[in-house]
Design a protein around this motif. Structure first.
Motif, PDB file in Angstrom:
ATOM      1  N   SER A 195       0.833  -1.204   0.000  1.00 40.95           N
ATOM      2  CA  SER A 195       0.000   0.000   0.000  1.00 40.95           C
ATOM      3  C   SER A 195       0.870   1.258   0.000  1.00 40.95           C
ATOM      4  O   SER A 195       0.421   2.335  -0.409  1.00 40.95           O
ATOM      5  CB  SER A 195      -0.936   0.003   1.211  1.00 40.95           C
ATOM      6  OG  SER A 195      -0.197   0.071   2.418  1.00 40.95           O
ATOM      7  N   THR A 196       2.109   1.128   0.446  1.00 41.18           N
ATOM      8  CA  THR A 196       3.066   2.228   0.389  1.00 41.18           C
ATOM      9  C   THR A 196       3.652   2.276  -1.017  1.00 41.18           C
ATOM     10  O   THR A 196       4.109   1.270  -1.544  1.00 41.18           O
ATOM     11  CB  THR A 196       4.182   2.025   1.434  1.00 41.18           C
ATOM     12  OG1 THR A 196       3.613   2.137   2.741  1.00 41.18           O
ATOM     13  CG2 THR A 196       5.290   3.048   1.276  1.00 41.18           C
ATOM     14  N   LEU A 225      -6.305  16.933   6.832  1.00 40.74           N
ATOM     15  CA  LEU A 225      -4.847  16.960   6.898  1.00 40.74           C
ATOM     16  C   LEU A 225      -4.440  17.370   8.312  1.00 40.74           C
ATOM     17  O   LEU A 225      -4.603  18.533   8.711  1.00 40.74           O
ATOM     18  CB  LEU A 225      -4.286  17.945   5.865  1.00 40.74           C
ATOM     19  CG  LEU A 225      -4.713  17.724   4.407  1.00 40.74           C
ATOM     20  CD1 LEU A 225      -4.047  18.760   3.501  1.00 40.74           C
ATOM     21  CD2 LEU A 225      -4.388  16.306   3.941  1.00 40.74           C
ATOM     22  N   GLU A 226      -3.957  16.425   9.079  1.00 38.23           N
ATOM     23  CA  GLU A 226      -3.571  16.713  10.466  1.00 38.23           C
ATOM     24  C   GLU A 226      -2.326  17.591  10.512  1.00 38.23           C
ATOM     25  O   GLU A 226      -2.128  18.375  11.453  1.00 38.23           O
ATOM     26  CB  GLU A 226      -3.322  15.390  11.196  1.00 38.23           C
ATOM     27  CG  GLU A 226      -4.566  14.510  11.278  1.00 38.23           C
ATOM     28  CD  GLU A 226      -4.272  13.145  11.868  1.00 38.23           C
ATOM     29  OE1 GLU A 226      -3.105  12.879  12.229  1.00 38.23           O
ATOM     30  OE2 GLU A 226      -5.212  12.341  11.977  1.00 38.23           O
ATOM     31  N   LYS A 247      -4.925  10.576   8.917  1.00 36.84           N
ATOM     32  CA  LYS A 247      -5.009   9.458   9.869  1.00 36.84           C
ATOM     33  C   LYS A 247      -4.497   8.151   9.255  1.00 36.84           C
ATOM     34  O   LYS A 247      -4.132   7.231   9.974  1.00 36.84           O
ATOM     35  CB  LYS A 247      -6.445   9.268  10.357  1.00 36.84           C
ATOM     36  CG  LYS A 247      -7.437   8.833   9.306  1.00 36.84           C
ATOM     37  CD  LYS A 247      -8.840   8.714   9.881  1.00 36.84           C
ATOM     38  CE  LYS A 247      -9.852   8.240   8.844  1.00 36.84           C
ATOM     39  NZ  LYS A 247      -9.613   6.885   8.370  1.00 36.84           N
ATOM     40  N   ASP A 248      -4.428   8.096   7.930  1.00 37.46           N
ATOM     41  CA  ASP A 248      -4.037   6.851   7.260  1.00 37.46           C
ATOM     42  C   ASP A 248      -2.625   6.858   6.701  1.00 37.46           C
ATOM     43  O   ASP A 248      -2.032   5.794   6.497  1.00 37.46           O
ATOM     44  CB  ASP A 248      -4.995   6.557   6.080  1.00 37.46           C
ATOM     45  CG  ASP A 248      -6.419   6.352   6.538  1.00 37.46           C
ATOM     46  OD1 ASP A 248      -6.610   5.634   7.537  1.00 37.46           O
ATOM     47  OD2 ASP A 248      -7.326   6.912   5.900  1.00 37.46           O
ATOM     48  N   ALA A 249      -2.089   8.048   6.388  1.00 34.80           N
ATOM     49  CA  ALA A 249      -0.861   8.057   5.602  1.00 34.80           C
ATOM     50  C   ALA A 249      -0.033   9.318   5.821  1.00 34.80           C
ATOM     51  O   ALA A 249      -0.523  10.354   6.280  1.00 34.80           O
ATOM     52  CB  ALA A 249      -1.200   7.935   4.121  1.00 34.80           C
ATOM     53  N   TRP A 268       3.107   8.022  -1.133  1.00 30.87           N
ATOM     54  CA  TRP A 268       2.054   7.686  -0.162  1.00 30.87           C
ATOM     55  C   TRP A 268       2.604   6.589   0.747  1.00 30.87           C
ATOM     56  O   TRP A 268       2.902   5.489   0.297  1.00 30.87           O
ATOM     57  CB  TRP A 268       0.805   7.201  -0.879  1.00 30.87           C
ATOM     58  CG  TRP A 268      -0.473   7.193  -0.074  1.00 30.87           C
ATOM     59  CD1 TRP A 268      -1.447   8.128  -0.076  1.00 30.87           C
ATOM     60  CD2 TRP A 268      -0.924   6.173   0.825  1.00 30.87           C
ATOM     61  NE1 TRP A 268      -2.475   7.772   0.770  1.00 30.87           N
ATOM     62  CE2 TRP A 268      -2.179   6.579   1.340  1.00 30.87           C
ATOM     63  CE3 TRP A 268      -0.386   4.961   1.275  1.00 30.87           C
ATOM     64  CZ2 TRP A 268      -2.902   5.821   2.250  1.00 30.87           C
ATOM     65  CZ3 TRP A 268      -1.101   4.204   2.188  1.00 30.87           C
ATOM     66  CH2 TRP A 268      -2.351   4.632   2.674  1.00 30.87           C
ATOM     67  N   ILE A 269       2.791   6.903   2.049  1.00 32.19           N
ATOM     68  CA  ILE A 269       3.371   5.952   3.008  1.00 32.19           C
ATOM     69  C   ILE A 269       2.313   5.581   4.033  1.00 32.19           C
ATOM     70  O   ILE A 269       1.780   6.444   4.733  1.00 32.19           O
ATOM     71  CB  ILE A 269       4.604   6.539   3.721  1.00 32.19           C
ATOM     72  CG1 ILE A 269       5.652   7.000   2.704  1.00 32.19           C
ATOM     73  CG2 ILE A 269       5.216   5.503   4.673  1.00 32.19           C
ATOM     74  CD1 ILE A 269       6.836   7.712   3.330  1.00 32.19           C
TER      75      ILE A 269
END
Length: 295
Positions: A195-196, A225-226, A247-249, A268-269
């Protein structure tokens, strides 16, 4: 008499895979026979030679198989590696083929697509069919431990819509999936977490390439976007770097100068990775960017 052929795959930790080959029915294309032989890496070179001879005989006596049967056998997955491109990064490959009154042995090279290819300068080892098990195994082991004259990493290359050529050194821990069925020139997935990924983008859908346009697009595409950072840079190649956390990446984009346009490398990590792993991925992408040339 039908001539036999065998592929040998080797990884120091995982050992040997010895695969007899047969033809796909109605074509001259070789395919791996089911099952393959899996051997411990500590076996003697004499045993390697013996196993090769047994599989050559198996290949010699095999009947052609239907295309669907040949193409459906994903032998490499016995190692726990899902994709062939990731497998070929881990395993060396030796081709052993009968040629009338001799055996020809060639160490193949890994191409940028992940496929094994015959080297341009085909330095083959030729042995008689009556070669002893030990001599055959010794020659194969010598090829396996032969140092590459070229860099371990292969070079990637593609043309942009502007007609420029982008050349770069492919990263060690990622494998190519072509365009990934996305708006990308090339996409690469991380071996330890598919997924990365990162991609050289054709079109990311930005209205403009500026702070507000990118931030608005990312919020619509990835949610809240945190953290968010936009930086214009003075480097010769990278002109803009944008980073964000959801929260996901962890998301990053590097915009490289391509004449009057910009070429985006999007990263995208997966945030579920450990911070040490996230840091390693980030370093590998930065190292990749250092090798990029646009001509």
């Amino acid at each position: 008499m039908k001539l036999g052929s065998v592929s040998l795959y080797y990884n120091k930790q995982k050992g040997f895979i010895i695969a007899a080959e047969t033809k796909i029915k109605g074509s001259g294309i070789n395919t791996i026979m089911n099952p393959v032989s899996v051997l411990d890496g500590s076996i003697s070179s004499e045993e390697v030679g013996k196993q090769i001879k047994e599989n050559l005989e198996k290949s010699r006596n095999a009947l052609p198989v239907e295309r669907i049967k040949g193409e459906s056998y994903k032998f490499w997955q016995i190692t726990g590696i899902k994709g062939f491109s990731a497998f070929s990064k881990k395993f060396f490959c030796i081709d052993i083929s009968e040629k009338e009154d001799m055996l020809e042995i060639i160490r193949l090279e890994r191409g940028s697509s992940g496929a094994y290819l015959y080297p341009k300068n085909k330095n083959s080892v030729v042995l008689g069919l009556d070669v002893s098990d030990k001599e055959l195994g010794d020659n194969i082991m010598n090829l396996l431990y032969m140092k590459n004259s070229e860099k371990e990493n292969s070079m990637g290359e593609f043309k942009t819509v502007n007609g420029n050529t982008v050349i770069y050194q492919e990263p060690t821990n990622f494998f190519s999936v072509g365009d990934g069925h996305t708006d990308a020139y090339q996409m690469y997935l991380y071996e330890k977490d598919e997924s990365t990924h990162f991609a050289f983008m054709i079109d990311s859908g930005y209205q403009q390439v500026n702070n507000n346009a990118i931030k608005n697009h990312w919020e619509k595409a990835y949610g809240i976007l945190e953290e968010y950072e936009y930086e214009e840079m003075d480097s010769n190649l990278v002109k803009i770097m944008v980073a964000a956390k959801t929260k996901d990446a962890y998301i990053k984009s590097y915009f490289l100068e391509e004449g009057e346009d910009l070429l985006e490398i999007f990263v995208w990590i997966n945030a579920e990775n450990k911070m040490s792993q996230i840091s390693l991925v980030d370093k590998e992408i930065k190292a990749l960017i250092e090798t990029v040339k646009i001509i």
